[in-house]
Write an enzyme that holds these catalytic residues in place. Structure first.
Site, PDB file in Angstrom:
ATOM      1  N   HIS A 205     -10.501  39.432  10.447  1.00 44.91           N
ATOM      2  CA  HIS A 205     -10.727  38.009  10.655  1.00 44.91           C
ATOM      3  C   HIS A 205     -11.086  37.328   9.340  1.00 44.91           C
ATOM      4  O   HIS A 205     -12.173  37.516   8.788  1.00 44.91           O
ATOM      5  CB  HIS A 205     -11.866  37.842  11.667  1.00 44.91           C
ATOM      6  CG  HIS A 205     -12.168  36.439  12.046  1.00 44.91           C
ATOM      7  ND1 HIS A 205     -13.397  35.864  11.818  1.00 44.91           N
ATOM      8  CD2 HIS A 205     -11.410  35.493  12.642  1.00 44.91           C
ATOM      9  CE1 HIS A 205     -13.399  34.634  12.279  1.00 44.91           C
ATOM     10  NE2 HIS A 205     -12.194  34.372  12.787  1.00 44.91           N
ATOM     11  N   ARG A 206     -10.144  36.554   8.815  1.00 40.15           N
ATOM     12  CA  ARG A 206     -10.292  35.897   7.506  1.00 40.15           C
ATOM     13  C   ARG A 206     -10.549  36.930   6.412  1.00 40.15           C
ATOM     14  O   ARG A 206     -11.282  36.683   5.445  1.00 40.15           O
ATOM     15  CB  ARG A 206     -11.386  34.835   7.546  1.00 40.15           C
ATOM     16  CG  ARG A 206     -11.241  33.852   8.703  1.00 40.15           C
ATOM     17  CD  ARG A 206     -12.397  32.882   8.827  1.00 40.15           C
ATOM     18  NE  ARG A 206     -12.411  32.294  10.176  1.00 40.15           N
ATOM     19  CZ  ARG A 206     -13.383  31.544  10.674  1.00 40.15           C
ATOM     20  NH1 ARG A 206     -14.433  31.249   9.919  1.00 40.15           N
ATOM     21  NH2 ARG A 206     -13.319  31.071  11.902  1.00 40.15           N
TER      22      ARG A 206
ATOM     23  N   GLU B 109      -5.831  38.291   8.877  1.00 39.99           N
ATOM     24  CA  GLU B 109      -5.808  37.039   9.621  1.00 39.99           C
ATOM     25  C   GLU B 109      -6.242  35.887   8.725  1.00 39.99           C
ATOM     26  O   GLU B 109      -7.250  35.985   8.025  1.00 39.99           O
ATOM     27  CB  GLU B 109      -6.738  37.146  10.842  1.00 39.99           C
ATOM     28  CG  GLU B 109      -6.593  36.032  11.845  1.00 39.99           C
ATOM     29  CD  GLU B 109      -7.609  34.915  11.681  1.00 39.99           C
ATOM     30  OE1 GLU B 109      -7.476  33.892  12.396  1.00 39.99           O
ATOM     31  OE2 GLU B 109      -8.528  35.049  10.835  1.00 39.99           O
TER      32      GLU B 109
ATOM     33  N   ASP C  85      -6.293  31.361   8.413  1.00 41.56           N
ATOM     34  CA  ASP C  85      -6.076  30.015   8.928  1.00 41.56           C
ATOM     35  C   ASP C  85      -5.348  29.218   7.850  1.00 41.56           C
ATOM     36  O   ASP C  85      -5.790  29.188   6.703  1.00 41.56           O
ATOM     37  CB  ASP C  85      -7.412  29.345   9.250  1.00 41.56           C
ATOM     38  CG  ASP C  85      -8.244  30.164  10.223  1.00 41.56           C
ATOM     39  OD1 ASP C  85      -7.851  30.244  11.395  1.00 41.56           O
ATOM     40  OD2 ASP C  85      -9.279  30.714   9.803  1.00 41.56           O
TER      41      ASP C  85
ATOM     42  N   HIS D 161     -10.483  27.598   6.967  1.00 42.18           N
ATOM     43  CA  HIS D 161     -10.656  27.450   8.406  1.00 42.18           C
ATOM     44  C   HIS D 161     -11.005  26.031   8.831  1.00 42.18           C
ATOM     45  O   HIS D 161     -10.351  25.451   9.703  1.00 42.18           O
ATOM     46  CB  HIS D 161     -11.738  28.409   8.906  1.00 42.18           C
ATOM     47  CG  HIS D 161     -12.055  28.250  10.358  1.00 42.18           C
ATOM     48  ND1 HIS D 161     -13.042  27.391  10.816  1.00 42.18           N
ATOM     49  CD2 HIS D 161     -11.518  28.819  11.457  1.00 42.18           C
ATOM     50  CE1 HIS D 161     -13.092  27.450  12.143  1.00 42.18           C
ATOM     51  NE2 HIS D 161     -12.182  28.297  12.551  1.00 42.18           N
TER      52      HIS D 161
ATOM     53  N   GLU E 162      -2.798  31.455  11.598  1.00 43.38           N
ATOM     54  CA  GLU E 162      -3.067  30.391  12.556  1.00 43.38           C
ATOM     55  C   GLU E 162      -2.648  29.048  11.987  1.00 43.38           C
ATOM     56  O   GLU E 162      -3.006  28.704  10.857  1.00 43.38           O
ATOM     57  CB  GLU E 162      -4.555  30.346  12.932  1.00 43.38           C
ATOM     58  CG  GLU E 162      -4.862  29.251  13.947  1.00 43.38           C
ATOM     59  CD  GLU E 162      -6.296  29.261  14.434  1.00 43.38           C
ATOM     60  OE1 GLU E 162      -6.691  28.267  15.084  1.00 43.38           O
ATOM     61  OE2 GLU E 162      -7.018  30.237  14.164  1.00 43.38           O
TER      62      GLU E 162
END
Length: 315
Positions: free
Chosen positions: A49-50, A76, A78, A91, A158
């Site tokens: 995550h990030r 991952e 954004d 994000h 994302e």
């Protein structure tokens, strides 16, 4: 990829997904690479995550490198557009939380974003994990990430704040195509916005899509749950038809496990989604007991800020 026997369920989503995705392929290499990616998604996925954002500033090259070195299945990120049309990894809609600047991301050109300190905040928030070399960390571009990790690494991207810039999907898909990530079967696209995912699908139906959902109480004095964007009903009333509606454009659903410490989905939710040919990826899980619980439920992947913790459980 990470394989755990507990996940074997016999459901048919993979065969269906490959059959659907194979329609209209323009070349055998693309078909083979996408099939390989879809087969890999059948196994449990560790989604960083990030990056390894529990260890280094989120979306920083250091966090991404750590996650890569740990062996995460997906990095991952954004993705947003800067004022001058550059795809950047950040994000929030503003730079306030993760840099020393203030204002909307889309009001900064790339030079302005690069001038910000995107690392000192991490040291302030995590003194036990602070490092002097995090000071002055730069906002990274999608190009820079691809330059570093190439097409042999898989990315879970994302479309962030897509409603604020209707050109985001086209710009991102053009970049991914030009850099060879789609042909390599190296990218999954996720979004809370159904419209954004459907725009991606219209551009290229071969890319695996994940519909993100966020469940929370309808009101302070109610136990009834709603979904943030209304893409599904609350988990207690969700139907097979609701899952099938998502399955028309996505290969999976990405959900929160809890809201303010209270669990919002259960193993029945997971099984029902999987019965309807949807992968289930859960975000963002950092505690080992919750990771173990989700493994018992048979979820297909977990987002975490601490990839090594999860990898130790599944390897």
């Amino acid at each position: 990829m990470h394989s755990v026997n507990v996940f074997a369920s016999g459901r048919g989503y993979l065969t269906h997904a490959i059959a659907v995705a194979a329609i209209g392929f323009s070349g055998y290499a693309l078909a083979d690479n996408l099939e390989t990616q879809l087969e890999a998604l059948q196994d449990f996925q560790v989604i960083a995550h990030r990056g390894a954002s529990g260890h280094a500033p989120e979306h920083s090259m250091e966090a991404l490198q750590m996650a890569h070195d740990m062996g995460a299945d997906y990095l991952e990120l954004d993705i947003q557009l800067s004022a001058d049309g550059v795809l950047v990894a950040i994000h929030d809609e503003t730079v306030d939380r993760t840099t020393d600047g203030e204002g909307a991301v889309q009001d900064f050109d790339l030079a302005g974003l690069k001038a910000l300190d995107a690392g000192s905040w991490f040291n302030d928030a995590n003194p036990d994990r602070a490092r002097q070399d995090f000071v002055g960390t730069e906002v990274v571009t999608l190009d820079e990430v691809i330059d570093r990790f190439g097409t042999q690494t898989r990315y879970y991207l994302e479309t962030k704040s897509a409603e604020r810039d209707p050109t985001l999907e086209a710009a991102m898909m053009e970049k991914l195509s030009d850099r060879g990530l789609i042909e390599a079967g190296a990218v999954v696209i996720q979004s809370f916005s159904q419209e954004s995912l459907q725009k991606v699908q219209a551009i290229n139906p071969d890319v695996p899509l994940i519909q993100l959902v966020w469940y929370y109480p309808e009101s302070d004095d109610s136990d009834a749950l709603v979904e943030w964007t209304g893409v599904t009903p609350g988990p207690e009333s969700i139907s097979d038809a609701d899952f099938q509606s998502v399955r028309e454009y996505a290969v999976g659903i990405g959900s929160n496990l809890a809201y303010q410490g209270n669990q919002v989905i259960d193993d029945d939710f997971v099984r029902q989604a999987q019965t309807n040919d949807l992968l289930v990826h859960i975000y963002t899980i950092n505690a080992v007991p919750e990771m173990e619980q989700l493994m018992r439920w048979g979820v297909d992947g977990v987002f975490t800020n601490f990839p090594a913790r999860l990898i130790r459980l599944v390897d």
